[in-house]
Write a protein that holds these residues in place. Structure first.
Motif, PDB file in Angstrom:
ATOM      1  N   ILE A 197      12.005  26.576   0.920  1.00  0.00           N
ATOM      2  CA  ILE A 197      11.225  26.537   2.167  1.00  0.00           C
ATOM      3  C   ILE A 197      10.856  25.099   2.507  1.00  0.00           C
ATOM      4  O   ILE A 197      10.981  24.661   3.655  1.00  0.00           O
ATOM      5  N   VAL A 198      10.408  24.351   1.503  1.00  0.00           N
ATOM      6  CA  VAL A 198       9.983  22.960   1.726  1.00  0.00           C
ATOM      7  C   VAL A 198      11.124  22.118   2.292  1.00  0.00           C
ATOM      8  O   VAL A 198      10.913  21.266   3.163  1.00  0.00           O
ATOM      9  N   LYS A 199      12.344  22.364   1.830  1.00  0.00           N
ATOM     10  CA  LYS A 199      13.490  21.546   2.234  1.00  0.00           C
ATOM     11  C   LYS A 199      13.812  21.638   3.724  1.00  0.00           C
ATOM     12  O   LYS A 199      14.425  20.731   4.277  1.00  0.00           O
ATOM     13  N   ILE A 200      13.414  22.720   4.384  1.00  0.00           N
ATOM     14  CA  ILE A 200      13.765  22.854   5.808  1.00  0.00           C
ATOM     15  C   ILE A 200      12.640  22.389   6.732  1.00  0.00           C
ATOM     16  O   ILE A 200      12.768  22.449   7.949  1.00  0.00           O
ATOM     17  N   ALA A 201      11.528  21.912   6.163  1.00  0.00           N
ATOM     18  CA  ALA A 201      10.429  21.405   6.988  1.00  0.00           C
ATOM     19  C   ALA A 201      10.814  20.063   7.604  1.00  0.00           C
ATOM     20  O   ALA A 201      11.605  19.304   7.038  1.00  0.00           O
ATOM     21  N   CYS A 202      10.257  19.766   8.778  1.00  0.00           N
ATOM     22  CA  CYS A 202      10.581  18.512   9.462  1.00  0.00           C
ATOM     23  C   CYS A 202       9.431  17.517   9.416  1.00  0.00           C
ATOM     24  O   CYS A 202       9.452  16.497  10.097  1.00  0.00           O
ATOM     25  N   THR A 203       8.400  17.822   8.635  1.00  0.00           N
ATOM     26  CA  THR A 203       7.297  16.871   8.441  1.00  0.00           C
ATOM     27  C   THR A 203       7.309  16.389   6.993  1.00  0.00           C
ATOM     28  O   THR A 203       8.107  16.864   6.181  1.00  0.00           O
ATOM     29  N   ASP A 204       6.419  15.472   6.674  1.00  0.00           N
ATOM     30  CA  ASP A 204       6.358  14.907   5.330  1.00  0.00           C
ATOM     31  C   ASP A 204       6.003  15.992   4.312  1.00  0.00           C
ATOM     32  O   ASP A 204       4.989  16.678   4.451  1.00  0.00           O
ATOM     33  N   ASN A 208       3.767  18.722  -1.085  1.00  0.00           N
ATOM     34  CA  ASN A 208       4.378  19.967  -1.571  1.00  0.00           C
ATOM     35  C   ASN A 208       5.274  19.708  -2.779  1.00  0.00           C
ATOM     36  O   ASN A 208       5.234  20.446  -3.776  1.00  0.00           O
ATOM     37  N   ARG A 209       6.091  18.661  -2.691  1.00  0.00           N
ATOM     38  CA  ARG A 209       7.014  18.340  -3.785  1.00  0.00           C
ATOM     39  C   ARG A 209       6.260  17.893  -5.035  1.00  0.00           C
ATOM     40  O   ARG A 209       6.594  18.313  -6.149  1.00  0.00           O
ATOM     41  N   VAL A 210       5.241  17.072  -4.852  1.00  0.00           N
ATOM     42  CA  VAL A 210       4.455  16.587  -5.996  1.00  0.00           C
ATOM     43  C   VAL A 210       3.716  17.748  -6.651  1.00  0.00           C
ATOM     44  O   VAL A 210       3.688  17.862  -7.894  1.00  0.00           O
ATOM     45  N   TYR A 211       3.126  18.633  -5.832  1.00  0.00           N
ATOM     46  CA  TYR A 211       2.386  19.754  -6.407  1.00  0.00           C
ATOM     47  C   TYR A 211       3.349  20.717  -7.120  1.00  0.00           C
ATOM     48  O   TYR A 211       3.031  21.224  -8.201  1.00  0.00           O
ATOM     49  N   GLY A 212       4.527  20.953  -6.524  1.00  0.00           N
ATOM     50  CA  GLY A 212       5.520  21.807  -7.175  1.00  0.00           C
ATOM     51  C   GLY A 212       5.954  21.239  -8.516  1.00  0.00           C
ATOM     52  O   GLY A 212       6.103  21.980  -9.507  1.00  0.00           O
ATOM     53  N   LEU A 213       6.146  19.921  -8.571  1.00  0.00           N
ATOM     54  CA  LEU A 213       6.516  19.256  -9.825  1.00  0.00           C
ATOM     55  C   LEU A 213       5.382  19.343 -10.839  1.00  0.00           C
ATOM     56  O   LEU A 213       5.615  19.598 -12.029  1.00  0.00           O
ATOM     57  N   PHE A 214       4.145  19.167 -10.362  1.00  0.00           N
ATOM     58  CA  PHE A 214       2.969  19.269 -11.234  1.00  0.00           C
ATOM     59  C   PHE A 214       2.879  20.657 -11.869  1.00  0.00           C
ATOM     60  O   PHE A 214       2.677  20.776 -13.091  1.00  0.00           O
TER      61      PHE A 214
END
Length: 324
Positions: A197-204, A208-214
């Motif tokens: 889902i995150v990959k298709i967003a058009c904003t920064d 999301n990526r940092v929290y997912g990695l955490f």
């Protein structure tokens, strides 16, 4: 197929009243393999049937047999419940996608599915860690086994697993709701997975990526570390035993759990690393790995414990022969 996917690019009418999120996402299944979705659904459906049958059988046997109301089997019951809920939150929609080309999923329903998938994966990892602790106490400190692992403490571990999965995953739907999806609402996946889902967003999407990695590091990283430490201490304790038969018996009690750990964590780690670092890997490989990580363990776990655990195996055989 290309024209169909292009036709779902977002337009103003696709948005809800907040003008931030689309009203629905489109799941395309396995990219490049849409023409054989019907054939792929056959093993998936078979896996789901085996998952339901196997885990329900495990729960039925443990519930009915009082001599199985022990810590290891109670943890196994938790694992079966988690596997049943996690599989049932995704597989029916996937089968509808593959059988009837029902690709649309409501935005909020997608977030709920994502929450269930990841929160129950965290719960499963917590239970696997608890099972490693159970084996450590049983082998390294057997005299205190009954006093340390009482029913009340096991119940508390179950509650901790639920709280851990819920707390760690609760921010994700809210973080996704803050994103804008102005280019497309097409998710190249069979289900609503966080990174897909995150990959298709058009904003920064940095937060999301940092929290997912955490979350991945906190759950997989710490749990694998503590499980590994438990088994290092178990191996050291077993090797100190003077009798060869005692060593074999001690290792035998850990066999089922080790198999389940490998089945659960190896696909999960592959999926995690390919999502974040495997940019040259074909998209269909990402999706197939993600499906293996989600659907193989719930199917295999009851089979492994059914075959390797004498009490469960004998009870299953008794039920089969009684029906004959």
């Amino acid at each position: 197929m290309e024209k169909k996917i292009r036709s779902v690019n977002l337009s103003p009418s696709s948005f809800n009243s907040s003008s931030i999120n689309p009203s629905a996402f489109i799941l395309i299944g396995i990219p490049g393999l849409q023409e054989i979705h019907l054939w792929i659904s056959i093993p998936l459906c078979s896996m789901y049937i085996l998952t339901l049958a196997g885990n329900c059988t495990i729960l039925f046997i443990i519930t009915r047999e009082e001599n199985l109301h022990k810590p290891m089997y109670l943890f196994l019951s938790m694992l079966s419940i988690i596997d049943l809920i996690a599989s049932s939150s995704t597989m029916p929609k996937i089968l509808c996608l593959f059988w009837f080309n029902s690709r649309e999923i409501n935005f909020d329903a997608c977030l709920v599915q994502m929450f269930f998938i990841h929160s129950f994966s965290i719960m499963e990892s917590t239970v696997l860690l608890a099972m490693a602790f159970d084996r450590y106490i049983a082998i390294c400190n057997p005299l205190r086994y009954k006093t340390l692992l009482t029913n009340s403490r096991i119940a508390k571990i179950g509650v901790i697993a639920i709280i851990r999965g819920t707390v760690l995953m609760t921010p994700c739907p809210f973080l996704i709701k803050k994103l804008s999806f102005c280019r497309t609402n097409v998710i190249s996946h069979t289900y609503c997975e966080h990174m897909a889902i995150v990959k298709i967003a058009c904003t920064d999407t940095t937060i999301n990526r940092v929290y997912g990695l955490f979350v991945a590091l906190v759950v997989i990283g710490l749990d694998v570390l503590f499980i590994a430490l438990s088994y290092i201490m178990i191996v050291r304790a077993v090797l100190r035993l003077s009798s060869n038969d005692a060593r074999v018996k001690a290792f035998g009690t850990c066999g089922s759990h080790i198999c389940v750990i490998l089945i659960s964590y190896v696909p999960a780690l592959f999926s995690f690393f390919t999502h974040r670092f495997g940019h040259n890997i074909a998209p269909q490989v990402h999706i197939i790995l993600a499906n293996i990580y989600l659907f193989i363990p719930p199917m295999v776990n009851p089979i492994v414990y059914g075959v390797k655990t004498k009490e469960i195996r004998h009870r299953v055989l008794r039920i089969v022969y009684q029906k004959r």
